[in-house]
Design a protein around this motif. Structure first.
Motif, PDB file in Angstrom:
ATOM      1  N   ILE A   1       0.827  -1.210   0.000  1.00 59.00           N
ATOM      2  CA  ILE A   1       0.000   0.000   0.000  1.00 59.00           C
ATOM      3  C   ILE A   1       0.860   1.258   0.000  1.00 59.00           C
ATOM      4  CG2 ILE A   1      -1.623   1.302   1.452  1.00 59.00           C
ATOM      5  CD1 ILE A   1      -2.918  -1.398   2.099  1.00 59.00           C
ATOM      6  N   LEU A   2       2.018   1.160   0.638  1.00 61.86           N
ATOM      7  CA  LEU A   2       2.930   2.309   0.647  1.00 61.86           C
ATOM      8  C   LEU A   2       3.834   2.326  -0.581  1.00 61.86           C
ATOM      9  CD1 LEU A   2       4.082   2.392   4.396  1.00 61.86           C
ATOM     10  CD2 LEU A   2       2.218   3.662   3.317  1.00 61.86           C
ATOM     11  N   TYR A   3       3.464   1.596  -1.607  1.00 63.46           N
ATOM     12  CA  TYR A   3       4.293   1.479  -2.817  1.00 63.46           C
ATOM     13  C   TYR A   3       4.851   2.832  -3.270  1.00 63.46           C
ATOM     14  CZ  TYR A   3       5.554   0.714  -7.696  1.00 63.46           C
ATOM     15  OH  TYR A   3       6.234   0.668  -8.869  1.00 63.46           O
ATOM     16  N   ARG A   4       6.141   2.874  -3.533  1.00 64.31           N
ATOM     17  CA  ARG A   4       6.799   4.087  -4.005  1.00 64.31           C
ATOM     18  C   ARG A   4       7.303   3.857  -5.424  1.00 64.31           C
ATOM     19  NH1 ARG A   4       9.201   7.609  -0.280  1.00 64.31           N
ATOM     20  NH2 ARG A   4       8.715   7.246   1.925  1.00 64.31           N
ATOM     21  N   PRO A   5       6.649   4.446  -6.400  1.00 60.75           N
ATOM     22  CA  PRO A   5       7.043   4.186  -7.798  1.00 60.75           C
ATOM     23  C   PRO A   5       8.443   4.706  -8.136  1.00 60.75           C
ATOM     24  CG  PRO A   5       5.306   5.851  -7.668  1.00 60.75           C
ATOM     25  CD  PRO A   5       5.472   5.321  -6.291  1.00 60.75           C
TER      26      PRO A   5
ATOM     27  N   GLU B   1       8.421  -7.198  -6.706  1.00 61.84           N
ATOM     28  CA  GLU B   1       8.615  -5.758  -6.832  1.00 61.84           C
ATOM     29  C   GLU B   1       8.132  -5.246  -8.188  1.00 61.84           C
ATOM     30  OE1 GLU B   1      12.214  -4.169  -5.366  1.00 61.84           O
ATOM     31  OE2 GLU B   1      11.700  -2.146  -6.024  1.00 61.84           O
ATOM     32  N   SER B   2       8.556  -5.907  -9.249  1.00 63.76           N
ATOM     33  CA  SER B   2       8.229  -5.379 -10.589  1.00 63.76           C
ATOM     34  C   SER B   2       6.764  -5.611 -10.962  1.00 63.76           C
ATOM     35  CB  SER B   2       9.157  -6.004 -11.626  1.00 63.76           C
ATOM     36  OG  SER B   2       8.975  -7.405 -11.654  1.00 63.76           O
ATOM     37  N   ARG B   3       6.217  -6.782 -10.619  1.00 66.01           N
ATOM     38  CA  ARG B   3       4.875  -7.097 -11.050  1.00 66.01           C
ATOM     39  C   ARG B   3       3.800  -6.734 -10.029  1.00 66.01           C
ATOM     40  NH1 ARG B   3       5.338 -10.659 -15.404  1.00 66.01           N
ATOM     41  NH2 ARG B   3       7.307 -10.073 -16.381  1.00 66.01           N
ATOM     42  N   LEU B   4       4.062  -7.048  -8.784  1.00 71.05           N
ATOM     43  CA  LEU B   4       3.025  -6.817  -7.763  1.00 71.05           C
ATOM     44  C   LEU B   4       3.251  -5.535  -6.970  1.00 71.05           C
ATOM     45  CD1 LEU B   4       2.515 -10.442  -6.400  1.00 71.05           C
ATOM     46  CD2 LEU B   4       1.420  -9.301  -8.340  1.00 71.05           C
ATOM     47  N   HIS B   5       4.313  -4.815  -7.308  1.00 68.51           N
ATOM     48  CA  HIS B   5       4.612  -3.569  -6.601  1.00 68.51           C
ATOM     49  C   HIS B   5       4.768  -3.750  -5.098  1.00 68.51           C
ATOM     50  CE1 HIS B   5       3.127  -0.752 -10.068  1.00 68.51           C
ATOM     51  NE2 HIS B   5       4.121  -1.540 -10.400  1.00 68.51           N
ATOM     52  N   ILE B   6       5.347  -4.875  -4.739  1.00 65.85           N
ATOM     53  CA  ILE B   6       5.657  -5.114  -3.325  1.00 65.85           C
ATOM     54  C   ILE B   6       7.150  -4.910  -3.127  1.00 65.85           C
ATOM     55  CG2 ILE B   6       5.717  -6.845  -1.486  1.00 65.85           C
ATOM     56  CD1 ILE B   6       3.242  -8.126  -2.827  1.00 65.85           C
ATOM     57  N   GLN B   7       7.484  -3.781  -2.518  1.00 73.13           N
ATOM     58  CA  GLN B   7       8.898  -3.453  -2.289  1.00 73.13           C
ATOM     59  C   GLN B   7       9.304  -3.944  -0.908  1.00 73.13           C
ATOM     60  OE1 GLN B   7       7.932   0.585  -3.052  1.00 73.13           O
ATOM     61  NE2 GLN B   7       8.987   0.632  -5.042  1.00 73.13           N
ATOM     62  N   ASP B   8      10.022  -5.036  -0.894  1.00 77.82           N
ATOM     63  CA  ASP B   8      10.304  -5.778   0.336  1.00 77.82           C
ATOM     64  C   ASP B   8      11.799  -5.651   0.660  1.00 77.82           C
ATOM     65  OD1 ASP B   8      10.555  -7.656   2.318  1.00 77.82           O
ATOM     66  OD2 ASP B   8       9.929  -9.368   1.100  1.00 77.82           O
TER      67      ASP B   8
ATOM     68  N   GLY C   1      -1.796   0.094   6.485  1.00 79.96           N
ATOM     69  CA  GLY C   1      -1.168   0.725   5.328  1.00 79.96           C
ATOM     70  C   GLY C   1      -1.896   2.000   4.938  1.00 79.96           C
ATOM     71  N   ALA C   2      -3.217   1.930   4.947  1.00 81.22           N
ATOM     72  CA  ALA C   2      -4.011   3.106   4.572  1.00 81.22           C
ATOM     73  C   ALA C   2      -3.765   4.256   5.554  1.00 81.22           C
ATOM     74  CB  ALA C   2      -5.491   2.735   4.539  1.00 81.22           C
ATOM     75  N   ILE C   3      -3.695   3.919   6.825  1.00 78.96           N
ATOM     76  CA  ILE C   3      -3.432   4.965   7.829  1.00 78.96           C
ATOM     77  C   ILE C   3      -2.043   5.569   7.613  1.00 78.96           C
ATOM     78  CG2 ILE C   3      -3.055   5.377  10.298  1.00 78.96           C
ATOM     79  CD1 ILE C   3      -5.153   3.134  10.794  1.00 78.96           C
ATOM     80  N   LEU C   4      -1.067   4.707   7.382  1.00 76.78           N
ATOM     81  CA  LEU C   4       0.304   5.184   7.227  1.00 76.78           C
ATOM     82  C   LEU C   4       0.497   6.000   5.949  1.00 76.78           C
ATOM     83  CD1 LEU C   4       2.504   2.172   8.423  1.00 76.78           C
ATOM     84  CD2 LEU C   4       1.503   4.024   9.752  1.00 76.78           C
ATOM     85  N   LYS C   5      -0.427   5.824   5.006  1.00 76.33           N
ATOM     86  CA  LYS C   5      -0.315   6.551   3.744  1.00 76.33           C
ATOM     87  C   LYS C   5      -0.722   8.022   3.896  1.00 76.33           C
ATOM     88  CE  LYS C   5      -1.200   5.567  -1.121  1.00 76.33           C
ATOM     89  NZ  LYS C   5       0.114   5.086  -1.579  1.00 76.33           N
ATOM     90  N   LEU C   6      -1.437   8.347   4.962  1.00 72.23           N
ATOM     91  CA  LEU C   6      -1.807   9.745   5.214  1.00 72.23           C
ATOM     92  C   LEU C   6      -0.555  10.615   5.193  1.00 72.23           C
ATOM     93  CD1 LEU C   6      -4.355   9.265   8.156  1.00 72.23           C
ATOM     94  CD2 LEU C   6      -4.869   9.710   5.749  1.00 72.23           C
TER      95      LEU C   6
END
Lengths: 447, 447, 447
Positions: free
Chosen positions: C207-211, C338-345, C422-427
């Motif tokens: 949810i916090l994905y950073r493009p 990371e590339s497909r699911l946008h999960i930056q781990d 995640g939604a809260i942290l995205k604020l």
């Protein structure tokens, strides 16, 4: 040899004959004294099988070894890795921090076994040692490691060994006065270890004041990696502090309770340290100096009371306060002490050990004074404060008064002892470095 | 593929298929052998409730787990962090030091559980393992970590795995001869672990002699931070050595006593190491190599005798001597061994393990020979030396003789085994690096 | 204040008032709640003397403290040094890794004592805490440390504290559902700690994905020394995992067995990790990322079953598989996620905790379903699965089904909770850094 003080010129730091001589002579002395005095306690002696019958024990697990050995090992790690690595934060003094701490602690524990043994474990002309003696020796040396923090980077190894000899001696005397004469409780050593050790070290560094220390200012900071090494020390002190404060408490509930109280106090301390570290810095950034040190103040400050019925929330309050006091100390008090009182305190032990130690003594006095049979239970009350024999009639408030007296005695011993030792260390024969060579491993180590 | 030895040209260090193959094949073999042979000991088996009744135990605390698990964990730390980080002193071989130590130890403990299990824990066709087996497996692998110290930086991971397979096997045989056939005491492994492991490794490195090793001389030193990493290893070995020497001793007084003796010996050893490190250097500066290694010799040298009535001052004497012997060894003997005997000993295990191990064996023999019923008590005497059954009539002096024989057997096994394994490792198929690429992580690691 | 997302421009990372406010408010809340609710358990209370008589205990050694305290300390080290240092591998994020882990864990354990206390230790309006509560609090926080690994370097300390508050809450709820409602066994937390913690963290980081994260790509790697610091974390996790998986098991054989199974699984895991690390790299070189992480998967994967009769060879098989799965995950799955699911781990917790956690849940379900009275003994069978009271008639296969249900519940809780948090942290109010400033200590620390 000319030793032009206050001029930053080269001084004779040549250790080749002085250091070996001191080490070898003292170790020979240890061997002789151990040979004359030290034997195994009944629980470590091969006669244990017979002893077990006499003590009416049905199992080997009742041997004190199993009650205390895990805590002993944790304390051991705190002394050698905890204190040693905590002091590696300086960019060019990592060898001295870890290495000299190793040297003075290894010597100190031997002398402590003797000194504390004569006072507490002396039977028919022999000192009988068991695992509790090892813990106490480590504790005693802990006070020297604390004092070392004040003079870190400014003294020769010989000075450290001399300081250790005297400080261990005075520690044992002070401990005897507190525990035996005043009948004070101090299982985690807020008074005997921290207050005494810190004010002793601060007095020594005051007497060894170096007016030109700014000449080595560039070396008094940290670099990125040295701060990470220091965090190893911090974390081991922080994690094992519950073992420290519970290591020599009574078997059973007291050890259990001491660990819980310490765990709580330390957790709270981390949060207020972080809060004030950020708050007191203009840019709001966290300062590793605070994180490395002030987070530990909560452990110091429940040293006396952790084995009492301080309660978990009481511990949180103590930790809360100490994180603040300690961090504020680093920001405002340390520079003040240096500029106004000429107390050059390399590691800031005033903030980590001195003030929290005093708070710990006071919290202990209050907790003791507030004790009731209701809270402790009838038997628990007597057991917790050892109100037996001569002390059968002592009341909690009287105990609180004696606890407070213990703080005063520890302070006086620290000031007097520190002044004496500082004066000795000031003699121009011990090979300390010139001001511009302080905080530099190159002086005493092959780099 | 051409392998131009002695010319420093590139050699085939490509591991992609060889290393995985060895690792996977061997692990599959472990699974099969464990499946056929290894089960839980009664104290770790779910039938324990019934077992307890049979063994007449009234509490779960009587389970051997509680007597030995804390020591096990300390020993575990010594093997993986202690040995691993002690060897990170090289400036460009930190990954290899920690990583290969990790690899060989993880493999070695599995094979050791089997080998030692067949000799000591074999019942009705099954090896029954409990916490004591885990400690013994760690001990066994400790001897491989020691040998690794001699060849550090000069071998491929495959060579290390092959050496581990053979050395663990021979260790178990040697241990069986000593403990079961000669009925020798060696709880801390002066003979079985240190003497055997060190002379085994020295023999291997002698056979793998590299005449052109000076080509990588620039990488054979340390840098400031790598010396601090190594001190982590040193201190964990030093602090936990009391656990090492007491881990498998008899419950009760023997464990207690072994810890005390080791604590004392190690403390004394630090002082003489510092003394001689300074004394033997022209400028009188301390050398981190000595502090990292020679301070530990005192733990090695009471390995056999720590559980006996060595007494604290006896331990101090042993530590005193070993700090000197080991430091002198680093200064004079290591260069001599390399130049004259072609023994290239990267970590100086001859000084830290070989000589102190021999001293440990001798001290053990003397201490055993000097035992009397007066000193041990009637029951304690029998218990300490297991003078029951077949050995009911063995006298202390005879025991001393057998202890001495144990040293000789360990030496012979080490020389013979080391020669055999060295010859195998010399085969030009294992992917070791050329002389100019030794002590360099880049060969086997993504850097 | 303008916060131009996705443009790499400076964001407001000023912490001076926000971080202190959160820390102080929350710590005050802790003190109030502890004051109202938290007291000592009978075994840590001064009334223990009377308690002992009621519980019919003859010795202080029967206090739970002595059964669990050594394991507690090992777990404590894993949380603070293990997780903290494991994450120092980044070249410029060592302070954040160790320091923020310290902060969130210190806060989290307090909140966990409350949350878990309300569910499990609530008696007559009070939470009664003892050493087992401390272990459970550390466990709970362990799941937050795991989630931290996914978002390492990309979040502000305030975000971490908020995540901790929610995650600890949800952890306690999930744990209650599993242990109390489903009556599931999970002593080492494959489901409650690892599966839940990892998928929670992965959802948050999704949810916090950073493009634009490639803007800080240069800082996302390691340097030589940072990899060695990380190995300290790895080894302490690896060595103490047997304590982790056995810490809260039943006294006696269960603790003993859990330690042995974990020891075996981890040993096997090292070999397959090394094999696949070399095999999957073109040049056949070993990759420190794998050694630092995948070697631990074997501990995760026996978290549920270690206290059961998994047997040593069963443990080897689990470790064997997990070393492979985890290493393959690092090589192929992490880039894909990371590339497909946008999960930056950042730390690859999907490979170290998520997949091995799932495997651990499944292995636990199978091992439970396969249990027989023959293998466990009549009493052992009932004791191992607590088949008493309401559960007297539950069969192994039914237990296996409930174990499997536990996995599903943990996953659902993780996804739902992670999405919420995640939604809260995205604020845009929590002060996280811009993409080009990620993985950089300079933002929140005085460097």
């Amino acid at each position: 040899m000319e030793r032009p003080r206050h001029q930053g010129m080269a001084k004779n730091t040549y250790m080749r004959w002085r250091l070996p001589l001191v080490c070898l002579l003292w170790e020979v002395a240890m061997i002789v004294l151990f040979g004359v005095f030290v034997r195994f306690s009944p629980e470590a002696d091969a006669h244990w099988e017979e002893e077990k019958q006499e003590m009416n024990l049905t199992s080997d697990i009742e041997n004190d070894f199993y009650f205390r050995y895990p805590s002993f090992q944790d304390v051991h790690v705190m002394i050698f890795v905890g204190f040693g690595f905590l002091m590696t934060f300086l960019k060019r003094y990592g060898f001295g921090a870890v290495g000299f701490n190793f040297l003075l602690a290894a010597f100190g524990i031997q002398w402590a076994l003797l000194m504390q043994g004569w006072f507490h474990s002396f039977k028919s002309g022999k000192i009988l040692i068991g695992v509790e003696n090892l813990i106490n020796a480590d504790f005693c040396v802990g006070s020297v490691c604390i004092a070392f923090g004040a003079i870190l980077g400014k003294t020769s190894p010989i000075q450290l060994l001399i300081m250790t000899l005297f400080q261990v001696t005075l520690f044992a005397v002070n401990e005897y006065i507190l525990l035996n004469l005043l009948h004070v409780k101090d299982a985690g050593g807020s008074m005997t270890i921290h207050t005494f050790g810190a004010y002793f070290g601060l007095t020594v560094t005051r007497i060894l004041y170096r007016p030109n220390l700014e000449q080595s200012k560039d070396k008094q900071g940290s670099v990125y990696h040295s701060d990470l090494f220091a965090m190893i020390g911090t974390l081991y002190l922080w994690m094992y502090w519950p073992s420290f404060n519970s290591a020599i408490s009574d078997h059973g509930d007291a050890q259990h309770r001491a660990a819980i109280n310490t765990y709580c106090s330390l957790a709270a301390c981390v949060l207020t340290t972080m809060a004030f570290s950020s708050m007191l810095q203009k840019k709001g950034k966290l300062d590793m100096v605070h994180i490395q040190n002030a987070t530990l103040a909560g452990g110091v400050a429940v040293g006396t009371s952790a084995e009492m019925m301080l309660t978990p929330y009481g511990s949180l309050i103590v930790g809360f306060i100490c994180g603040i006091v300690s961090t504020v100390g680093y920001v405002y008090l340390t520079p003040f002490l240096e500029s106004r009182l000429h107390i050059q305190d390399t590691c800031g032990i005033h903030n980590l050990h001195a003030m929290p130690g005093l708070i710990g003594g006071i919290v202990g006095a209050i907790t003791a004074a507030a004790a009731t049979e209701d809270v402790y239970g009838k038997e628990g009350f007597i057991k917790a404060f050892d109100f037996t024999g001569t002390y059968q009639t002592r009341t909690p408030s009287v105990q609180g008064g004696f606890q407070a007296a213990g703080i005063v005695v520890s302070l006086l011993m620290a000031f007097a002892g520190g002044a004496l030792v500082g004066a000795i260390l000031k003699l121009p024969v011990w090979g300390d470095a010139a001001a511009e060579n302080c905080f530099e491993d190159d002086i005493y180590w092959e780099v």
